[in-house]
Design a protein around this motif. Structure first.
Motif, PDB file in Angstrom:
ATOM      1  N   UNK A 167       0.805  -1.218   0.000  1.00 28.29           N
ATOM      2  CA  UNK A 167       0.000   0.000   0.000  1.00 28.29           C
ATOM      3  C   UNK A 167       0.842   1.274   0.000  1.00 28.29           C
ATOM      4  N   UNK A 168       2.126   1.185   0.322  1.00 24.63           N
ATOM      5  CA  UNK A 168       2.986   2.369   0.380  1.00 24.63           C
ATOM      6  C   UNK A 168       3.732   2.545  -0.935  1.00 24.63           C
ATOM      7  N   UNK A 169       3.957   3.799  -1.298  1.00 22.84           N
ATOM      8  CA  UNK A 169       4.770   4.101  -2.470  1.00 22.84           C
ATOM      9  C   UNK A 169       6.243   3.912  -2.150  1.00 22.84           C
ATOM     10  N   UNK A 170       7.083   3.666  -3.170  1.00 26.90           N
ATOM     11  CA  UNK A 170       8.518   3.569  -2.900  1.00 26.90           C
ATOM     12  C   UNK A 170       9.084   4.915  -2.450  1.00 26.90           C
ATOM     13  N   UNK A 171      10.012   4.867  -1.528  1.00 22.39           N
ATOM     14  CA  UNK A 171      10.612   6.086  -0.993  1.00 22.39           C
ATOM     15  C   UNK A 171      11.552   6.707  -2.033  1.00 22.39           C
ATOM     16  N   UNK A 172      11.756   8.013  -1.915  1.00 21.26           N
ATOM     17  CA  UNK A 172      12.565   8.733  -2.895  1.00 21.26           C
ATOM     18  C   UNK A 172      14.028   8.301  -2.884  1.00 21.26           C
ATOM     19  N   UNK A 173      14.553   7.913  -1.741  1.00 17.52           N
ATOM     20  CA  UNK A 173      15.956   7.521  -1.699  1.00 17.52           C
ATOM     21  C   UNK A 173      16.196   6.204  -2.443  1.00 17.52           C
ATOM     22  N   UNK A 174      15.161   5.412  -2.653  1.00 18.37           N
ATOM     23  CA  UNK A 174      15.315   4.164  -3.399  1.00 18.37           C
ATOM     24  C   UNK A 174      15.243   4.379  -4.912  1.00 18.37           C
ATOM     25  N   UNK A 175      14.862   5.577  -5.347  1.00 11.57           N
ATOM     26  CA  UNK A 175      14.711   5.835  -6.773  1.00 11.57           C
ATOM     27  C   UNK A 175      16.035   6.136  -7.460  1.00 11.57           C
ATOM     28  N   UNK A 176      16.963   6.753  -6.756  1.00 14.28           N
ATOM     29  CA  UNK A 176      18.221   7.149  -7.393  1.00 14.28           C
ATOM     30  C   UNK A 176      19.179   5.967  -7.430  1.00 14.28           C
ATOM     31  N   UNK A 177      19.642   5.653  -8.609  1.00 18.30           N
ATOM     32  CA  UNK A 177      20.630   4.601  -8.827  1.00 18.30           C
ATOM     33  C   UNK A 177      21.727   5.154  -9.726  1.00 18.30           C
ATOM     34  N   UNK A 178      22.943   4.748  -9.473  1.00 21.27           N
ATOM     35  CA  UNK A 178      24.069   5.251 -10.252  1.00 21.27           C
ATOM     36  C   UNK A 178      24.087   4.725 -11.688  1.00 21.27           C
ATOM     37  N   UNK A 179      23.458   3.584 -11.918  1.00 20.44           N
ATOM     38  CA  UNK A 179      23.498   3.013 -13.263  1.00 20.44           C
ATOM     39  C   UNK A 179      22.468   3.633 -14.192  1.00 20.44           C
ATOM     40  N   UNK A 180      21.558   4.450 -13.673  1.00 23.08           N
ATOM     41  CA  UNK A 180      20.556   5.110 -14.498  1.00 23.08           C
ATOM     42  C   UNK A 180      21.204   6.281 -15.231  1.00 23.08           C
ATOM     43  N   UNK A 181      21.232   6.274 -16.561  1.00 25.18           N
ATOM     44  CA  UNK A 181      21.862   7.391 -17.283  1.00 25.18           C
ATOM     45  C   UNK A 181      21.055   8.688 -17.187  1.00 25.18           C
ATOM     46  N   UNK A 182      19.782   8.609 -16.903  1.00 24.84           N
ATOM     47  CA  UNK A 182      18.937   9.799 -16.787  1.00 24.84           C
ATOM     48  C   UNK A 182      18.685  10.179 -15.339  1.00 24.84           C
ATOM     49  N   UNK A 183      19.614   9.873 -14.475  1.00 28.97           N
ATOM     50  CA  UNK A 183      19.455  10.150 -13.045  1.00 28.97           C
ATOM     51  C   UNK A 183      19.375  11.648 -12.755  1.00 28.97           C
ATOM     52  N   UNK A 184      19.971  12.475 -13.606  1.00 29.77           N
ATOM     53  CA  UNK A 184      19.934  13.926 -13.396  1.00 29.77           C
ATOM     54  C   UNK A 184      18.534  14.499 -13.612  1.00 29.77           C
ATOM     55  N   UNK A 185      17.743  13.860 -14.469  1.00 28.57           N
ATOM     56  CA  UNK A 185      16.394  14.346 -14.755  1.00 28.57           C
ATOM     57  C   UNK A 185      15.386  13.978 -13.675  1.00 28.57           C
ATOM     58  N   UNK A 186      15.771  13.129 -12.755  1.00 28.61           N
ATOM     59  CA  UNK A 186      14.817  12.604 -11.790  1.00 28.61           C
ATOM     60  C   UNK A 186      14.191  13.703 -10.940  1.00 28.61           C
ATOM     61  N   UNK A 187      14.975  14.653 -10.506  1.00 28.87           N
ATOM     62  CA  UNK A 187      14.426  15.727  -9.678  1.00 28.87           C
ATOM     63  C   UNK A 187      14.350  17.060 -10.404  1.00 28.87           C
ATOM     64  N   UNK A 188      14.835  17.130 -11.631  1.00 27.81           N
ATOM     65  CA  UNK A 188      14.740  18.386 -12.366  1.00 27.81           C
ATOM     66  C   UNK A 188      13.550  18.408 -13.330  1.00 27.81           C
ATOM     67  N   UNK A 189      13.073  17.250 -13.761  1.00 30.50           N
ATOM     68  CA  UNK A 189      11.959  17.178 -14.698  1.00 30.50           C
ATOM     69  C   UNK A 189      10.781  16.503 -14.000  1.00 30.50           C
ATOM     70  N   UNK A 190       9.694  17.223 -13.831  1.00 32.30           N
ATOM     71  CA  UNK A 190       8.539  16.712 -13.086  1.00 32.30           C
ATOM     72  C   UNK A 190       7.860  15.546 -13.801  1.00 32.30           C
ATOM     73  N   UNK A 191       7.745  15.618 -15.128  1.00 26.68           N
ATOM     74  CA  UNK A 191       7.101  14.529 -15.869  1.00 26.68           C
ATOM     75  C   UNK A 191       7.934  13.250 -15.790  1.00 26.68           C
TER      76      UNK A 191
END
Length: 135
Positions: free
Chosen positions: A71-95
């Motif tokens: 029932x809980x959403x994943x926490x924000x600290x679990x979203x950032x991974x170093x292997x994601x090439x678009x990791x910079x867009x995670x908090x700069x692009x709302x969509x």
């Protein structure tokens, strides 16, 4: 008459070709480009191993931890991974963030259900093997 029945059966299947899920339309338009990219990246880069383990070990407690985690959403600290090439867009692009969060939520729920059903399958397999050994 058969052709008319066949036409009435196939027409609704072909007429609605877009996938609609929770009022989000997945298509190739420019409007949904960032959301779709976030959703795809979440399916690739979100780690659901701990969710699988929570679902797997929650059998003795009647799946209460798995249901709470479901029932809980994943926490924000679990979203950032170093292997994601678009990791910079995670908090700069709302969509992109909304798409990534939505994809991570779907993957988390899927992994919880997989863990819960695999533990249930393992217990039933052990029960079957134990019963067949005594006979």
């Amino acid at each position: 008459m058969k052709n008319l029945i066949l036409f009435l059966f196939i027409c609704p299947l072909v007429g609605f070709s877009q996938i609609r899920n929770h009022n989000r339309i997945f298509n190739d338009s420019i409007v949904y480009k960032d959301f779709n990219q976030g959703f795809i990246d979440a399916e690739l880069f979100y780690d659901g191993t701990t969710d699988y383990l929570v679902g797997f070990v929650s059998l003795p407690t009647y799946y209460i931890p798995a249901v709470i985690s479901f029932m809980c959403d994943p926490k924000d600290y679990r979203l950032t991974k170093q292997i994601n090439p678009n990791n910079d867009y995670l908090y700069s692009n709302k969509d992109y963030y909304n798409g990534f969060k939505y994809g991570a939520k779907k993957k988390k729920k899927r992994r919880l259900v997989q863990g819960a059903t695999s533990s249930l399958g393992a217990v039933s397999l052990l029960l079957i093997l134990a019963l067949s050994a005594f006979n």
